[in-house]
Every structure is written in structure tokens, then in C-alpha cells.
Design an enzyme around this catalytic site. Structure first.
Site, PDB file in Angstrom:
ATOM      1  CG  HIS A  49      43.855  41.280  22.882  1.00  0.00           C
ATOM      2  ND1 HIS A  49      44.547  41.880  21.855  1.00  0.00           N
ATOM      3  CD2 HIS A  49      43.180  42.262  23.520  1.00  0.00           C
ATOM      4  CE1 HIS A  49      44.310  43.187  21.894  1.00  0.00           C
ATOM      5  NE2 HIS A  49      43.486  43.433  22.888  1.00  0.00           N
ATOM      6  CB  SER A  58      43.681  46.433  22.915  1.00  0.00           C
ATOM      7  OG  SER A  58      42.744  45.901  22.020  1.00  0.00           O
TER       8      SER A  58
END
Length: 311
Positions: free
Chosen positions: A196, A86
Site C-alpha cells: 500500500h 488489501s
């Protein structure tokens, strides 16, 4: 045999994380560079109060990762590969020389602010352990709706998954998981945004536009960038920039990415500050290799380990 640096994502933050970095000139220089790019003192961001907000969390993880990698470089330790989960993809890209640190600071501030503004409350992420993705997917599909969205967001291991979405939808999935008598567990993470998944498509496109205005290079110094989203090596600067911009809206394929690093010869994985979650996820893949973190070893010891590994 090669050395892989891994950079953690949200959830790894802790109060005082920037103040706990080594007292070294290159660390002080990194902190100052970040403060100049922000127009404010970056050391104000690692308080318990500040870390309740996505902007502070993401900036602290970026700065801590870059500072740690630079400090290890001064100690003679260099990676052959980098990978970030991430937000961790940004310090990974800086360490690989893909983009300048000051540009990364400004881009991460935009990234985090847009995510925080889009979902200031009522959303987040929940870890699901004990189920395969094929078992979790129908439970998510059973709950998901336009009003109460939920998605599979992270595939961190075969039975270590993360969902993202609205609080009520995640709670409903968690109830289905734990009622299934599979020994599976659900645990809400310290992440206040639904990363996400498609909920961030618009914000990712805006970040891609901002990314087009900064200099993006091929990875430098023979460092290979491994995408946590695509689970493969990337060598083109523009492609890596697109990967960075859009990873907030794409699932993380961490397990497959680490396997790819192993297949490319990585045998020693070093997790940058803070925490050791990625180390625990990496260890099963690095059977016959070694995964350690800056959380549990001193920087001097890690540098020695890297140098011995490369002899």
C-alpha cells in the site's frame, strides 16, 4: 438495514486455516477449484512453513474468504455489501460476482509473487496506535528517503495506522513515535512486504495488464462492492478491476470505507476467516449495529443472525 461482509488482509493468516474450514461440499468444491487453477494442492499452502511466504498467505486468505462466503450462502445468508482490506478485496469481488474465482486465484498468485519477488527481505509493515495521521505524517517525512523509504500505508481508524517500508526506516519512525510521550505504540506486523505504497507502482501496473484479460462484471445479486482504497461504492466492473490491481500501491482507507458502508445502511458486519481484527476496527463505526467474526461464532449461528437481521 443491510449486511456487510468484510474480508481480512495479510496478518490475519494462521497455520491450518484452510483445514479449519467447515466440512461442507461447497467448501470442498472451492478448495478443488483453487487447486485446479493453481495446478497444485491448495491445502499444502496453510502450513507454518508455507505461510512464511507472501504467495501462500494471499492465496489462503482468498480461498478462505470465498469458501466461507459460499458456505454461508448455502445456509441462506447473503450480504448486501462487501469490503476487503488489501488482498481481502479479491474475495470480496468474487463474492459480489465481479470476477470468477479461478481468475482471482491466478491473479492473486501473480500479485503475491510479484510482491514477494520485489522485496524478498528487509521490508514490511508496522502498526502505529495512538497517533492521528496528521501527527504521524511529519515523523514519516522526517525519516523517509530514497535509500530508506517509509510511507503511511493504512488508515484503519483515527488512531490506528500502519506504515510500510524498509526495516530501518520503520524502526526509526517507531523510535520517534515511542519517544514522543503521546502514549503511542509501534508493533511490527506479520507482513513481509511493504504493501500500500508507491514501492509497488510497477507491480500494480503489471497486474492491471493481466486484469484486462479476464471477464469483469458489474456486481451481481444486488451486492455492493466497497473499495478499501477509495472508501466508496463502485459499480463498474472495469473500475473494480483497476481498484483490485492497484490497491497494493495505494493507501488503505479502511475507516472511511466502513463509515461509507454504514452510511449506505449496513448495520451487521460479518468478518470472514481468519481472525477478528476487522471486527474490532468496525465496532466503533457500527455503534447501534453489530460486528462479529467467523472466528468467534459458528457458521450456523452467523447464518441465523443474518436471517434474523433481514426479517
Amino acid at each position: 438495514m443491510s449486511v456487510l461482509y468484510t474480508f481480512p488482509g495479510q496478518g490475519a493468516q494462521r497455520p491450518g486455516m484452510l483445514h479449519a474450514l467447515p466440512a461442507h461440499p461447497v467448501v470442498a468444491e472451492t478448495l478443488n477449484e483453487a487447486s485446479v487453477a493453481l495446478g497444485s494442492d491448495v491445502l499444502l499452502l496453510d502450513t507454518e512453513a508455507a505461510l512464511r511466504y507472501t504467495v501462500a498467505v494471499q492465496l489462503c486468505l482468498l480461498v478462505a474468504g470465498v469458501a466461507a462466503a459460499r458456505h454461508l450462502a448455502m445456509l441462506g445468508a447473503q450480504p448486501a455489501l462487501v469490503a476487503g482490506l488489501s488482498i481481502g478485496a479479491f474475495p470480496a469481488a468474487v463474492t459480489a460476482g465481479v470476477l470468477d474465482f479461478a481468475d482471482a486465484v491466478r491473479l492473486v498468485r501473480q500479485r503475491a509473487q510479484s510482491m514477494q519477488d520485489a522485496y524478498p527481505a528487509g521490508y514490511g509493515m508496522t502498526a502505529i496506535t495512538g497517533l492521528l495521521a496528521a501527527q504521524l505524517a511529519p515523523l514519516v517525512a522526517q525519516v523517509h528517503s530514497a535509500a530508506q523509504p517509509v510511507y503511511i500505508a493504512n488508515l484503519n481508524g483515527p488512531r490506528q495506522l500502519v506504515i510500510a517500508g524498509a526495516d530501518a526506516a520503520m524502526a526509526a519512525v517507531a523510535n520517534l513515535v515511542q519517544a514522543g510521550n503521546h502514549g503511542a505504540r509501534a508493533e511490527r506486523l506479520a507482513v513481509s512486504v511493504p504493501s500500500h505504497c508507491a514501492l509497488f507502482d510497477r507491480q500494480a501496473q503489471a497486474l492491471a495488464s493481466a486484469m484486462s484479460a479476464v471477464a469483469l462484471r458489474r456486481p451481481q445479486h444486488a451486492v455492493t462492492y466497497i473499495s478499501g482504497s477509495a472508501a466508496r461504492a463502485m459499480f463498474d466492473g472495469a473500475a473494480i478491476g483497476a481498484d483490485l490491481a492497484h490497491n497494493m500501491a495505494r493507501p488503505v482507507h479502511w475507516y472511511d470505507g466502513i463509515r461509507h458502508a454504514w452510511e449506505r445502511g449496513a448495520r451487521l458486519a460479518i468478518e470472514m476467516p481468519t481472525g477478528s481484527v476487522l471486527t474490532k476496527l468496525t465496532q466503533p463505526v457500527f455503534e447501534g449495529g453489530l460486528a462479529v467474526s467467523c472466528e468467534t461464532m459458528s457458521f450456523d449461528d452467523i447464518a441465523c443472525l443474518v436471517r434474523r437481521h433481514l426479517q
